[in-house]
Design an enzyme around this catalytic site. Structure first.
Site, PDB file in Angstrom:
ATOM      1  N   GLU A 150      38.718 -33.453  32.306  1.00 23.17           N
ATOM      2  CA  GLU A 150      38.607 -34.730  31.263  1.00 23.17           C
ATOM      3  C   GLU A 150      37.085 -35.105  31.062  1.00 23.17           C
ATOM      4  O   GLU A 150      36.488 -35.013  29.859  1.00 23.17           O
ATOM      5  CB  GLU A 150      39.763 -35.395  31.384  1.00 23.17           C
ATOM      6  CG  GLU A 150      40.234 -36.353  30.171  1.00 23.17           C
ATOM      7  CD  GLU A 150      39.066 -37.555  30.010  1.00 23.17           C
ATOM      8  OE1 GLU A 150      39.153 -38.072  28.666  1.00 23.17           O
ATOM      9  OE2 GLU A 150      38.466 -37.997  30.644  1.00 23.17           O
TER      10      GLU A 150
ATOM     11  N   SER B  24      36.328 -46.292  31.871  1.00 22.85           N
ATOM     12  CA  SER B  24      36.976 -46.871  30.805  1.00 22.85           C
ATOM     13  C   SER B  24      38.365 -47.721  31.384  1.00 22.85           C
ATOM     14  O   SER B  24      38.570 -48.858  31.078  1.00 22.85           O
ATOM     15  CB  SER B  24      37.478 -46.204  29.696  1.00 22.85           C
ATOM     16  OG  SER B  24      38.493 -45.064  30.357  1.00 22.85           O
TER      17      SER B  24
ATOM     18  N   HIS C  93      43.879 -40.982  33.149  1.00 24.42           N
ATOM     19  CA  HIS C  93      43.811 -40.098  32.041  1.00 24.42           C
ATOM     20  C   HIS C  93      43.101 -38.738  32.496  1.00 24.42           C
ATOM     21  O   HIS C  93      42.925 -37.960  31.628  1.00 24.42           O
ATOM     22  CB  HIS C  93      43.417 -40.731  30.750  1.00 24.42           C
ATOM     23  CG  HIS C  93      41.829 -41.245  30.691  1.00 24.42           C
ATOM     24  ND1 HIS C  93      41.979 -42.496  31.266  1.00 24.42           N
ATOM     25  CD2 HIS C  93      40.854 -40.615  30.616  1.00 24.42           C
ATOM     26  CE1 HIS C  93      40.476 -42.721  31.024  1.00 24.42           C
ATOM     27  NE2 HIS C  93      39.696 -41.646  30.645  1.00 24.42           N
ATOM     28  N   GLU C  94      42.673 -38.680  33.701  1.00 22.32           N
ATOM     29  CA  GLU C  94      41.832 -37.633  34.308  1.00 22.32           C
ATOM     30  C   GLU C  94      42.636 -37.089  35.428  1.00 22.32           C
ATOM     31  O   GLU C  94      42.284 -37.055  36.582  1.00 22.32           O
ATOM     32  CB  GLU C  94      40.471 -38.197  34.826  1.00 22.32           C
ATOM     33  CG  GLU C  94      39.513 -38.757  33.847  1.00 22.32           C
ATOM     34  CD  GLU C  94      38.215 -39.461  34.597  1.00 22.32           C
ATOM     35  OE1 GLU C  94      37.400 -39.974  33.697  1.00 22.32           O
ATOM     36  OE2 GLU C  94      38.250 -39.005  35.672  1.00 22.32           O
TER      37      GLU C  94
ATOM     38  N   CYS D 176      38.097 -43.597  35.794  1.00 20.69           N
ATOM     39  CA  CYS D 176      37.438 -43.394  34.751  1.00 20.69           C
ATOM     40  C   CYS D 176      36.585 -44.782  34.613  1.00 20.69           C
ATOM     41  O   CYS D 176      37.317 -45.947  34.764  1.00 20.69           O
ATOM     42  CB  CYS D 176      37.964 -43.097  33.602  1.00 20.69           C
ATOM     43  SG  CYS D 176      36.641 -43.173  32.089  1.00 20.69           S
TER      44      CYS D 176
ATOM     45  N   ILE E 147      29.709 -40.217  33.181  1.00 20.04           N
ATOM     46  CA  ILE E 147      29.316 -39.617  31.967  1.00 20.04           C
ATOM     47  C   ILE E 147      28.011 -39.043  31.720  1.00 20.04           C
ATOM     48  O   ILE E 147      27.892 -37.918  31.569  1.00 20.04           O
ATOM     49  CB  ILE E 147      29.871 -40.445  30.704  1.00 20.04           C
ATOM     50  CG1 ILE E 147      31.159 -40.628  30.787  1.00 20.04           C
ATOM     51  CG2 ILE E 147      29.340 -40.011  29.268  1.00 20.04           C
ATOM     52  CD1 ILE E 147      32.259 -39.766  30.654  1.00 20.04           C
TER      53      ILE E 147
ATOM     54  N   ARG F  68      22.394 -43.084  42.020  1.00 22.91           N
ATOM     55  CA  ARG F  68      22.762 -42.261  40.776  1.00 22.91           C
ATOM     56  C   ARG F  68      21.569 -41.011  40.484  1.00 22.91           C
ATOM     57  O   ARG F  68      21.726 -40.147  40.079  1.00 22.91           O
ATOM     58  CB  ARG F  68      23.050 -43.137  39.800  1.00 22.91           C
ATOM     59  CG  ARG F  68      24.358 -43.729  39.851  1.00 22.91           C
ATOM     60  CD  ARG F  68      24.675 -44.745  38.529  1.00 22.91           C
ATOM     61  NE  ARG F  68      25.919 -45.236  38.783  1.00 22.91           N
ATOM     62  CZ  ARG F  68      26.493 -46.134  37.872  1.00 22.91           C
ATOM     63  NH1 ARG F  68      25.940 -46.515  36.744  1.00 22.91           N
ATOM     64  NH2 ARG F  68      27.961 -46.430  37.811  1.00 22.91           N
TER      65      ARG F  68
ATOM     66  N   HIS G  93      37.018 -50.961  32.854  1.00 29.40           N
ATOM     67  CA  HIS G  93      36.814 -52.144  31.786  1.00 29.40           C
ATOM     68  C   HIS G  93      38.198 -52.596  31.191  1.00 29.40           C
ATOM     69  O   HIS G  93      38.317 -53.602  31.096  1.00 29.40           O
ATOM     70  CB  HIS G  93      35.753 -51.492  30.873  1.00 29.40           C
ATOM     71  CG  HIS G  93      35.296 -52.433  29.900  1.00 29.40           C
ATOM     72  ND1 HIS G  93      34.173 -53.030  30.030  1.00 29.40           N
ATOM     73  CD2 HIS G  93      35.744 -52.955  28.662  1.00 29.40           C
ATOM     74  CE1 HIS G  93      33.868 -54.015  29.268  1.00 29.40           C
ATOM     75  NE2 HIS G  93      34.923 -53.666  28.202  1.00 29.40           N
TER      76      HIS G  93
END
Length: 386
Positions: free
Chosen positions: A147, A38, A72-73, A36, A175, A200, A41
């Site tokens: 997630e 995050s 966390h995914e 992710c 996102i 993108r 970062h």
């Protein structure tokens, strides 16, 4: 178990003790885990993030001098149950879980806390109450996207967008792409996406964006197929005059009753809905300056720095500003099932896969927007480049 550990910004693959599930917890063997933004970062700026988290009431966020297993995914298979669990599924059952643990009513963010190691590992702990069986034989690489797609679904739901309103998605990273996908799943007819990166923009088209804009050559606002009827304060004032001239022609009906009915139904001039998915200083102010009156702005991108904007721009145009974070258990479950039944196809986001030894290379690759969107980790893979 093998896991990729980060400390002071450096990754190392290590052999760690296998996690032991506590009360209400389940041990899951990881099959895929997404990287992710995050995580990128947090690798280098976790102390700043920890200070921000502490200011909002969470003290468990990772620090740079700790040894952390990110991730966390994730999705995986049931391996073992802890005490006081319902043992709902047989060992080997594929599951996904919300990335949060709880011990003695103290929540810990999985993959972002030293007390809750994440999915960059062969095994991870989950809380049984927020663990969900993967339906329909869904492939693990798609289940792992539950997630981040749930984040997009939460943002779309909180926006209260109507199918006929134009949606603008500013920023088409993972996102932003999730928001685009979920907007189309919600049957929003017109989605305009804007990003500087050609790659993108290509992915935005693949996710269903109706109009894709390069902001260096065209304004997203000018690219909408249907320009807004109200473009400035003068239009808004003239609308008031026009409405009053019409309602006063209706005999024997107190005109203010019509306004009260509109207020009760929350009806009024409806502008577009803008999803800010960039998360860098200055973007909110740019949107407030350029957006037409009655716009609703949903801030999904997480800006970690201080930011400034001109409130008068939002006030004069009655722009609504909303901030969103995460999802609830119902949104998480519904997202999983939307992916499993084909309502949502997140596969365009997946641009690479590595094993545990390839995490450092994957982070380097994700530092550029020109190639990758979502890189997955397969703990059983030997692949070191995405």
């Amino acid at each position: 178990m093998r896991a990729t550990v980060v400390s002071k910004g450096e990754f190392r693959v290590e052999d760690l003790p296998a996690p032991e599930p506590g009360p209400g917890q389940v041990l899951v063997s990881v099959t895929r885990c997404g990287i992710c933004g995050s995580d990128l970062h947090a690798r280098l700026h976790c102390d700043e993030l920890a200070d921000l988290a502490g200011a909002t009431g969470y003290s468990g966020f990772m620090r740079s001098d700790q040894r952390i297993v990110l991730g966390h995914e994730f999705t995986g298979e049931i391996a073992e149950y802890g005490p006081r669990t319902h043992r709902r599924w047989k060992p080997g059952t594929p599951v996904v879980a919300m990335p949060i643990l709880r011990k003695d009513r103290e929540p810990e963010l999985t993959g972002l806390s030293a007390n809750a190691p994440g999915g960059y590992a062969e095994q991870v702990l989950t809380q049984e109450s927020v663990t969900f069986e993967v339906p329909n034989g869904l492939a693990p690489e798609l289940a792992a996207l539950t997630e981040p797609m749930a984040v997009g679904w939460h943002a779309v739901r909180k926006s209260r967008i109507d199918k006929g309103q134009t949606a603008f998605v500013i920023g088409c990273g993972p996102i932003g792409l999730a928001v685009i996908t979920m907007l189309k799943a919600a049957a929003v007819r017109t989605v305009v996406a804007s990003d500087f990166s050609p790659r993108r923009r290509e992915l935005a088209r693949a996710c269903g964006a109706d109009v894709v804009v390069d902001p260096t050559t065209q304004s997203a606002w000018d690219a909408a197929p249907r320009p807004p009827r109200i473009t400035g304060a003068a239009d808004l004032l003239n609308l008031g005059f026009d409405v009053m001239e019409r309602v006063r022609r209706i005999p024997k009906v107190p005109w203010w009753y019509l306004f009260r009915a509109a207020h009760t139904l929350d009806r009024g001039p409806a502008g577009p809905v803008v999803f800010e998915c960039v998360g860098v200083p200055g973007i909110i102010d740019q949107i407030l300056t350029a957006a037409p009156p009655s716009t609703r702005v949903v801030v999904v991108g997480v800006c970690m720095q201080q930011d400034v904007f001109h409130p008068a721009n939002a006030i004069n145009k009655e722009i609504e500003l909303r901030f969103v974070l995460g999802y609830d258990p119902g949104e998480f479950r519904d997202t999983l099932h939307m992916i499993a039944d084909g309502t949502v196809d997140p596969s365009p986001l997946i641009t690479g896969t590595v094993g545990l030894n390839g995490v450092d290379a994957a982070f380097a690759a994700l530092g550029s927007p020109d190639h990758h969107a979502k890189i997955l980790i397969d703990p059983r893979s030997d692949k070191v480049t995405p």
